[in-house]
Design a protein around this motif. Structure first.
Motif, PDB file in Angstrom:
ATOM      1  N   ARG A  95       0.800  -1.235   0.000  1.00 48.17           N
ATOM      2  CA  ARG A  95       0.000   0.000   0.000  1.00 48.17           C
ATOM      3  C   ARG A  95       0.827   1.277   0.000  1.00 48.17           C
ATOM      4  O   ARG A  95       0.280   2.347  -0.209  1.00 48.17           O
ATOM      5  CB  ARG A  95      -0.930   0.034   1.213  1.00 48.17           C
ATOM      6  CG  ARG A  95      -1.883  -1.132   1.257  1.00 48.17           C
ATOM      7  CD  ARG A  95      -2.825  -0.987   2.414  1.00 48.17           C
ATOM      8  NE  ARG A  95      -3.521  -2.225   2.678  1.00 48.17           N
ATOM      9  CZ  ARG A  95      -4.382  -2.391   3.644  1.00 48.17           C
ATOM     10  NH1 ARG A  95      -4.661  -1.392   4.449  1.00 48.17           N
ATOM     11  NH2 ARG A  95      -4.966  -3.558   3.828  1.00 48.17           N
ATOM     12  N   ASN A  97       3.095   4.405   1.584  1.00 46.87           N
ATOM     13  CA  ASN A  97       2.945   5.324   2.706  1.00 46.87           C
ATOM     14  C   ASN A  97       1.734   6.198   2.454  1.00 46.87           C
ATOM     15  O   ASN A  97       1.759   7.062   1.587  1.00 46.87           O
ATOM     16  CB  ASN A  97       4.207   6.185   2.843  1.00 46.87           C
ATOM     17  CG  ASN A  97       4.069   7.221   3.938  1.00 46.87           C
ATOM     18  OD1 ASN A  97       3.180   7.165   4.771  1.00 46.87           O
ATOM     19  ND2 ASN A  97       4.972   8.191   3.921  1.00 46.87           N
ATOM     20  N   SER A  98       0.686   5.968   3.186  1.00 53.16           N
ATOM     21  CA  SER A  98      -0.515   6.793   3.032  1.00 53.16           C
ATOM     22  C   SER A  98      -0.721   7.668   4.261  1.00 53.16           C
ATOM     23  O   SER A  98      -1.796   7.714   4.842  1.00 53.16           O
ATOM     24  CB  SER A  98      -1.749   5.910   2.764  1.00 53.16           C
ATOM     25  OG  SER A  98      -1.898   4.959   3.787  1.00 53.16           O
ATOM     26  N   SER A  99       0.332   8.322   4.689  1.00 48.59           N
ATOM     27  CA  SER A  99       0.350   9.224   5.822  1.00 48.59           C
ATOM     28  C   SER A  99       0.384   8.456   7.138  1.00 48.59           C
ATOM     29  O   SER A  99       0.398   7.231   7.164  1.00 48.59           O
ATOM     30  CB  SER A  99      -0.837  10.189   5.762  1.00 48.59           C
ATOM     31  OG  SER A  99      -0.654  11.247   6.666  1.00 48.59           O
ATOM     32  N   SER A 102      -1.621   5.278   8.241  1.00 46.06           N
ATOM     33  CA  SER A 102      -1.343   3.947   7.698  1.00 46.06           C
ATOM     34  C   SER A 102      -0.873   2.980   8.778  1.00 46.06           C
ATOM     35  O   SER A 102      -0.931   1.765   8.591  1.00 46.06           O
ATOM     36  CB  SER A 102      -0.341   4.021   6.550  1.00 46.06           C
ATOM     37  OG  SER A 102       0.879   4.569   6.980  1.00 46.06           O
TER      38      SER A 102
END
Length: 161
Positions: A95, A97-99, A102
């Motif tokens: 996925r 790094n979604s902030s 995550s």
């Protein structure tokens, strides 16, 4: 904890089409230097340490997958194996790094994988530059074979968390 003198290292800019992250090249170095002192400070504040030394390797880790340099730096600084960071690395691989949120996906993956170490350290990083951490204990419900963290049933409080 806010890492001193790092406000310029990470921020979000509001733009017409959403937020844009601004991340400085020294973020991984700053997070690496902050993680062990934060762990030790948090660990020392526990009232029931169960005769455990403040050893990060005694914990599973749900680390914010903020990039390869952050993950590798934390692993080296804390003396962790790939197994300690297995969920972090899997979420980063699948996925990215979604902030800082995550880390919740990492924690969820650890929960669904079942057996692991008794305790879990959860750490995330965000603008400011801040490092947040919480130490959790697995709560295993033997009767239903469900595994989770924290208080599962408020009617059954036995002081083991």
């Amino acid at each position: 904890m806010t890492i001193p003198d790092t406000a310029q290292e990470m921020s979000f800019l509001a733009e017409a089409d959403g937020f844009r992250a601004v991340i400085g090249r020294d973020v991984a170095d700053h997070t690496r230097k902050a993680i062990l002192p934060l762990f030790k400070q948090l660990y020392s504040s526990l009232t029931n340490r169960e005769n455990m030394r403040a050893n990060p390797a005694r914990f599973d880790w749900a680390l914010h997958p903020g990039g390869k340099a952050i993950i590798a730096g934390t692993q080296e600084e804390l003396g962790l194996s790939d197994n300690h960071l297995r969920a972090t690395k899997e979420i980063y691989r699948t996925r990215g790094n979604s902030s800082s949120a995550s880390v919740l996906a990492v924690l969820d993956l650890l929960r669904h994988r079942g057996q692991g170490r008794e305790h879990v350290a959860v750490a995330s990083f965000g603008p400011g530059l801040v490092c947040e951490m919480v130490l959790l204990r697995h709560c295993r419900d033997v009767e239903t074979a469900q595994v989770g963290f924290g208080i599962k049933n408020h009617d059954h409080v036995d002081g083991r968390y």
